[in-house]
Design a protein around this motif. Sequence first.
Motif, PDB file in Angstrom:
ATOM      1  N   PRO A 235       0.794  -1.226   0.000  1.00  0.00           N
ATOM      2  CA  PRO A 235       0.000   0.000   0.000  1.00  0.00           C
ATOM      3  C   PRO A 235       0.829   1.280   0.000  1.00  0.00           C
ATOM      4  O   PRO A 235       0.357   2.320  -0.456  1.00  0.00           O
ATOM      5  CB  PRO A 235      -0.840  -0.121   1.273  1.00  0.00           C
ATOM      6  CG  PRO A 235      -0.087  -1.063   2.152  1.00  0.00           C
ATOM      7  CD  PRO A 235       0.596  -2.016   1.228  1.00  0.00           C
ATOM      8  N   THR A 236       2.031   1.223   0.519  1.00  0.00           N
ATOM      9  CA  THR A 236       2.840   2.440   0.587  1.00  0.00           C
ATOM     10  C   THR A 236       3.404   2.850  -0.761  1.00  0.00           C
ATOM     11  O   THR A 236       3.664   4.030  -1.003  1.00  0.00           O
ATOM     12  CB  THR A 236       4.003   2.247   1.580  1.00  0.00           C
ATOM     13  OG1 THR A 236       4.702   1.042   1.241  1.00  0.00           O
ATOM     14  CG2 THR A 236       3.482   2.156   3.003  1.00  0.00           C
ATOM     15  N   THR A 237       3.596   1.876  -1.664  1.00  0.00           N
ATOM     16  CA  THR A 237       4.207   2.173  -2.968  1.00  0.00           C
ATOM     17  C   THR A 237       3.283   1.892  -4.144  1.00  0.00           C
ATOM     18  O   THR A 237       3.516   2.388  -5.242  1.00  0.00           O
ATOM     19  CB  THR A 237       5.490   1.345  -3.159  1.00  0.00           C
ATOM     20  OG1 THR A 237       5.154  -0.053  -3.180  1.00  0.00           O
ATOM     21  CG2 THR A 237       6.475   1.613  -2.022  1.00  0.00           C
ATOM     22  N   GLY A 238       2.247   1.072  -3.926  1.00  0.00           N
ATOM     23  CA  GLY A 238       1.382   0.657  -5.022  1.00  0.00           C
ATOM     24  C   GLY A 238       1.976  -0.454  -5.862  1.00  0.00           C
ATOM     25  O   GLY A 238       1.354  -0.918  -6.818  1.00  0.00           O
ATOM     26  N   ARG A 239       3.178  -0.916  -5.505  1.00  0.00           N
ATOM     27  CA  ARG A 239       3.836  -1.977  -6.272  1.00  0.00           C
ATOM     28  C   ARG A 239       3.122  -3.311  -6.078  1.00  0.00           C
ATOM     29  O   ARG A 239       2.783  -3.690  -4.961  1.00  0.00           O
ATOM     30  CB  ARG A 239       5.293  -2.101  -5.839  1.00  0.00           C
ATOM     31  CG  ARG A 239       6.058  -3.227  -6.513  1.00  0.00           C
ATOM     32  CD  ARG A 239       7.362  -3.497  -5.803  1.00  0.00           C
ATOM     33  NE  ARG A 239       8.008  -4.703  -6.308  1.00  0.00           N
ATOM     34  CZ  ARG A 239       8.838  -5.461  -5.611  1.00  0.00           C
ATOM     35  NH1 ARG A 239       9.138  -5.129  -4.369  1.00  0.00           N
ATOM     36  NH2 ARG A 239       9.380  -6.541  -6.146  1.00  0.00           N
ATOM     37  N   THR A 240       2.921  -4.045  -7.181  1.00  0.00           N
ATOM     38  CA  THR A 240       2.326  -5.375  -7.139  1.00  0.00           C
ATOM     39  C   THR A 240       3.372  -6.397  -7.558  1.00  0.00           C
ATOM     40  O   THR A 240       4.105  -6.195  -8.530  1.00  0.00           O
ATOM     41  CB  THR A 240       1.107  -5.469  -8.083  1.00  0.00           C
ATOM     42  OG1 THR A 240       0.111  -4.532  -7.659  1.00  0.00           O
ATOM     43  CG2 THR A 240       0.499  -6.869  -8.058  1.00  0.00           C
ATOM     44  N   ARG A 241       3.463  -7.483  -6.811  1.00  0.00           N
ATOM     45  CA  ARG A 241       4.415  -8.549  -7.122  1.00  0.00           C
ATOM     46  C   ARG A 241       3.796  -9.899  -6.816  1.00  0.00           C
ATOM     47  O   ARG A 241       2.806 -10.002  -6.085  1.00  0.00           O
ATOM     48  CB  ARG A 241       5.705  -8.376  -6.319  1.00  0.00           C
ATOM     49  CG  ARG A 241       5.525  -8.529  -4.816  1.00  0.00           C
ATOM     50  CD  ARG A 241       6.781  -8.210  -4.051  1.00  0.00           C
ATOM     51  NE  ARG A 241       6.586  -8.369  -2.608  1.00  0.00           N
ATOM     52  CZ  ARG A 241       7.256  -9.224  -1.854  1.00  0.00           C
ATOM     53  NH1 ARG A 241       8.191 -10.000  -2.401  1.00  0.00           N
ATOM     54  NH2 ARG A 241       7.034  -9.311  -0.559  1.00  0.00           N
ATOM     55  N   THR A 242       4.386 -10.947  -7.392  1.00  0.00           N
ATOM     56  CA  THR A 242       3.933 -12.316  -7.166  1.00  0.00           C
ATOM     57  C   THR A 242       5.021 -13.080  -6.432  1.00  0.00           C
ATOM     58  O   THR A 242       6.191 -13.041  -6.829  1.00  0.00           O
ATOM     59  CB  THR A 242       3.592 -13.012  -8.491  1.00  0.00           C
ATOM     60  OG1 THR A 242       2.530 -12.300  -9.135  1.00  0.00           O
ATOM     61  CG2 THR A 242       3.133 -14.445  -8.244  1.00  0.00           C
TER      62      THR A 242
END
Length: 446
Positions: A235-242
């Motif tokens: 939530p702090t960066t908006g980065r999505t990873r798997t």
Amino acid sequence: MIRALCVAVLVAACSISAPASALEASPSATTDGGCTTSTPPPPQSAPPTSVNTLRQAYFCVLDNYYSGPVMDSKELLKSAFAAYTQNLMRRGADRAGLRLPALTGNRDTDWAAFAKVLGADDPAALRAAITGMVAGLHDNHARAVRPAPSQEGGPTGTGIVGISARQGQRLDPAARPPLFITGVLPGSPAAKADIRPGDIIVKANGVPAFIGNTVNQSIVEAFATNPVKLTLKRPTTGRTRTVELKEGLITPQRPAVTSKKLADGVTYVQLPGFYEGAADQVIAKLRDKPKAVVLDLRGNGGGSPREVTRLLGAFAHGKVTSYFCPLKGECVPNRTDDSVPLLGSRLIVLTDRGCASACEDFSAAVKDNDLGTLIGTRTAGAVSGPSQAYLLDDGSAVLLPKVRHLGPAREIIDTIGVPVDHYAPMTALDLATGRDPGVAKALALL
């Protein structure tokens, strides 16, 4: 005591810091149905589940469950048979001609007819039948449990020990998106994969966490796989990873009361569960008698009703805290432990949907007796009544409440929960950034 589940199978490695799941679970006296209080054998030496084990569980429910004496035995056997056949079908072992026999409602003759069609012992299917039969009671304090075999090298799991949609022992159908992680064990596989509290679970093995605004109950099965592939958003960066997360060794954390000073005369105390000795541990943290206490019960899954009445005794005397009601006869009031010296402190209690069972018992007593202010979100609504453990001949047990719990105003809290005075939910961003809206609201009120 039987410890709480950590959000069903969503948490592959439940920390033993989780508190007791029932208000109280203790061995019970032997019954005519064959339940016993003898110490169960270790899982390695316990005999396999047999038709006789299922018979014990059946009569145990009828003899000991809250409504067992007036229960329709046909419905009990129906639930058992449905789970039995489903287990056979999943294993490709269904049998031609296997049908539920005609039942009359007479518990003895119905059992004889039921047992006749089961045939030879099938431990896996019979175990499923016991689980299904108890689940058919639709009681959050009734469960079939089996001791887990000891693991060489220590317990294993992912290390994820909390999620935002937790409602007692299940996923909250009223949960609002997003679904996010609330607890990670240090040094666990999840921690090593840089999974943190506040991380939003977008998908698990491709299964979305929410369908529209409704939590997807199918995500439970997705989490049960090892490894599990998680799609996470920070939530702090908006980065999505798997992340492909495999189970590994974990270090369980024992429950402990923690405290800190929030402001002059204000002490914050976090109580993870009403385990044995918990009340005295909290009282010890408050020996300086602060002007105000912020008691954090968020995620507290319950424990012993004796600890509830003892801790309440530090804030009030002569109060009814709840009622335990049998199927027939008068309800028995529970009262504050007036042997505990009064602190004289103002009380603010933080709750959430993870606050269940004895935690709700405490919260309702605070609210109904005007002992303090509740902040956070409504509690779980998982407080049907205190459970007792009845042991079966395969080393497993069934947990069954003998009474029903009512609040101090004789209100039903089970399935409903205790409402708060001030709504202050924790968000994913709050967790990720270290903010605490519950504590902030408490300090604003003080």
